[in-house]
Every structure is written in C-alpha cells, then in structure tokens.
Design a protein around this motif. Structure first.
Motif, mmCIF file in Angstrom:
data_model
loop_
_atom_site.group_PDB
_atom_site.id
_atom_site.type_symbol
_atom_site.label_atom_id
_atom_site.label_comp_id
_atom_site.label_asym_id
_atom_site.label_seq_id
_atom_site.Cartn_x
_atom_site.Cartn_y
_atom_site.Cartn_z
ATOM 1 N N ALA A 5 -50.482 30.680 -21.304
ATOM 2 C CA ALA A 5 -49.423 29.855 -21.884
ATOM 3 C C ALA A 5 -48.287 30.893 -22.432
ATOM 4 O O ALA A 5 -48.477 32.020 -22.461
ATOM 5 C CB ALA A 5 -49.958 29.113 -22.898
ATOM 6 N N ILE A 6 -47.085 30.137 -22.424
ATOM 7 C CA ILE A 6 -45.802 30.873 -22.679
ATOM 8 C C ILE A 6 -45.758 30.635 -24.060
ATOM 9 O O ILE A 6 -45.554 29.580 -24.604
ATOM 10 C CB ILE A 6 -44.776 30.486 -21.757
ATOM 11 N N CYS A 7 -45.113 31.600 -24.948
ATOM 12 C CA CYS A 7 -44.818 31.460 -26.368
ATOM 13 C C CYS A 7 -43.540 31.217 -26.435
ATOM 14 O O CYS A 7 -42.669 31.716 -25.605
ATOM 15 C CB CYS A 7 -44.904 32.822 -26.887
ATOM 16 N N PRO A 8 -43.033 29.833 -26.950
ATOM 17 C CA PRO A 8 -41.719 29.208 -26.935
ATOM 18 C C PRO A 8 -40.928 30.085 -27.993
ATOM 19 O O PRO A 8 -39.599 30.203 -27.810
ATOM 20 C CB PRO A 8 -41.977 28.042 -27.419
ATOM 21 N N ALA A 9 -41.153 31.088 -28.549
ATOM 22 C CA ALA A 9 -40.454 31.961 -29.605
ATOM 23 C C ALA A 9 -40.137 33.232 -28.876
ATOM 24 O O ALA A 9 -38.926 33.773 -28.825
ATOM 25 C CB ALA A 9 -41.243 32.378 -30.816
ATOM 26 N N CYS A 10 -41.254 33.830 -28.078
ATOM 27 C CA CYS A 10 -40.417 35.210 -27.636
ATOM 28 C C CYS A 10 -40.781 35.246 -26.085
ATOM 29 O O CYS A 10 -40.481 36.370 -25.543
ATOM 30 C CB CYS A 10 -41.320 36.438 -28.221
ATOM 31 N N ASP A 23 -53.717 19.889 -30.210
ATOM 32 C CA ASP A 23 -53.317 20.581 -31.577
ATOM 33 C C ASP A 23 -54.025 21.422 -32.393
ATOM 34 O O ASP A 23 -53.961 21.798 -33.366
ATOM 35 C CB ASP A 23 -53.831 19.055 -32.685
ATOM 36 N N GLN A 24 -54.684 22.715 -31.304
ATOM 37 C CA GLN A 24 -55.328 23.580 -31.840
ATOM 38 C C GLN A 24 -54.095 24.558 -31.977
ATOM 39 O O GLN A 24 -53.168 24.765 -31.393
ATOM 40 C CB GLN A 24 -56.175 24.327 -30.522
ATOM 41 N N LYS A 25 -54.326 25.306 -33.303
ATOM 42 C CA LYS A 25 -53.470 26.455 -33.753
ATOM 43 C C LYS A 25 -53.682 27.468 -33.255
ATOM 44 O O LYS A 25 -54.744 28.210 -33.136
ATOM 45 C CB LYS A 25 -53.446 26.346 -35.374
ATOM 46 N N HIS A 30 -47.913 38.703 -29.872
ATOM 47 C CA HIS A 30 -46.670 39.484 -29.553
ATOM 48 C C HIS A 30 -45.968 39.562 -30.655
ATOM 49 O O HIS A 30 -45.402 40.612 -31.453
ATOM 50 C CB HIS A 30 -45.993 38.971 -28.280
ATOM 51 N N CYS A 31 -45.380 38.173 -31.176
ATOM 52 C CA CYS A 31 -44.512 37.852 -32.260
ATOM 53 C C CYS A 31 -44.983 37.380 -33.402
ATOM 54 O O CYS A 31 -44.303 37.184 -34.390
ATOM 55 C CB CYS A 31 -43.166 37.285 -31.636
ATOM 56 N N ARG A 32 -46.352 37.094 -33.514
ATOM 57 C CA ARG A 32 -46.903 36.696 -34.464
ATOM 58 C C ARG A 32 -46.566 35.267 -34.967
ATOM 59 O O ARG A 32 -46.827 34.852 -36.179
ATOM 60 C CB ARG A 32 -46.956 37.577 -35.751
ATOM 61 N N THR A 33 -46.049 34.341 -34.327
ATOM 62 C CA THR A 33 -45.542 33.071 -34.472
ATOM 63 C C THR A 33 -46.750 32.053 -34.608
ATOM 64 O O THR A 33 -47.401 32.236 -33.690
ATOM 65 C CB THR A 33 -44.351 32.905 -33.620
ATOM 66 N N TRP A 47 -43.806 25.254 -31.499
ATOM 67 C CA TRP A 47 -44.003 25.842 -32.972
ATOM 68 C C TRP A 47 -44.925 24.959 -33.997
ATOM 69 O O TRP A 47 -44.832 23.835 -33.589
ATOM 70 C CB TRP A 47 -42.575 25.860 -33.520
ATOM 71 N N ASP A 48 -45.726 25.530 -34.651
ATOM 72 C CA ASP A 48 -46.476 24.663 -35.680
ATOM 73 C C ASP A 48 -45.536 24.527 -36.985
ATOM 74 O O ASP A 48 -45.239 25.159 -37.815
ATOM 75 C CB ASP A 48 -47.601 25.387 -36.056
ATOM 76 N N ASP A 49 -44.926 23.255 -36.798
ATOM 77 C CA ASP A 49 -43.827 22.896 -37.675
ATOM 78 C C ASP A 49 -44.470 22.749 -39.134
ATOM 79 O O ASP A 49 -45.128 21.753 -39.382
ATOM 80 C CB ASP A 49 -43.299 21.381 -37.302
#
Length: 69
Positions: A5-10, A23-25, A30-33, A47-49
């Motif tokens: 999967a692709i991280c939306p942050a990095c 809904d799994q966290k 890489h960026c610890r998001t 992102w886990d809002d």
C-alpha cells in the motif's frame, strides 16, 4: 505474496505481511504516521484522524480576545 500500500503522508510503499482488515490501524515504517485501512481490495490507507475528538469550537478564532491585545 506480500501486499503493498502507499502511505498518503510520504508516498512510500508499505509492505504488509498479511491481508489487512477494514479500519485496521497501521503505522508507516518510513515516516511513522498513524494510518487506517479504508479499502481492502486494493488496499488503501488514509490518515487515522484524531481530529474527530476535537470540537470545531477549539479551532475557531475568537475575535473578542484579539481586541484586548
């Protein structure tokens, strides 16, 4: 077979060892998001809002306080 999967942050690729559940966290290595699984086929992360716990009033600018400055 590894699932990715692709991280939306990095925008880095995250390799998952097993099929994630909705809904799994997940934490991006890489960026610890902190992320959450929003789709499982194909796997999509978002992102886990934590902002859902915030009240909209917490973010409002109070113009009355600005006048005291």
């Amino acid at each position: 077979m590894a699932i990715t999967a692709i991280c939306p942050a990095c925008d880095e690729t995250i390799i998952l060892n097993a099929q994630p559940k909705l809904d799994q966290k997940i934490r991006c290595p890489h960026c610890r998001t902190d992320l959450i699984v929003v789709e499982v086929d194909p796997v999509e992360l978002d992102w886990d809002d934590l902002e859902d716990d915030w009240d909209d009033e917490d973010w409002d600018d109070d113009e009355d306080e600005d006048e005291d400055w």
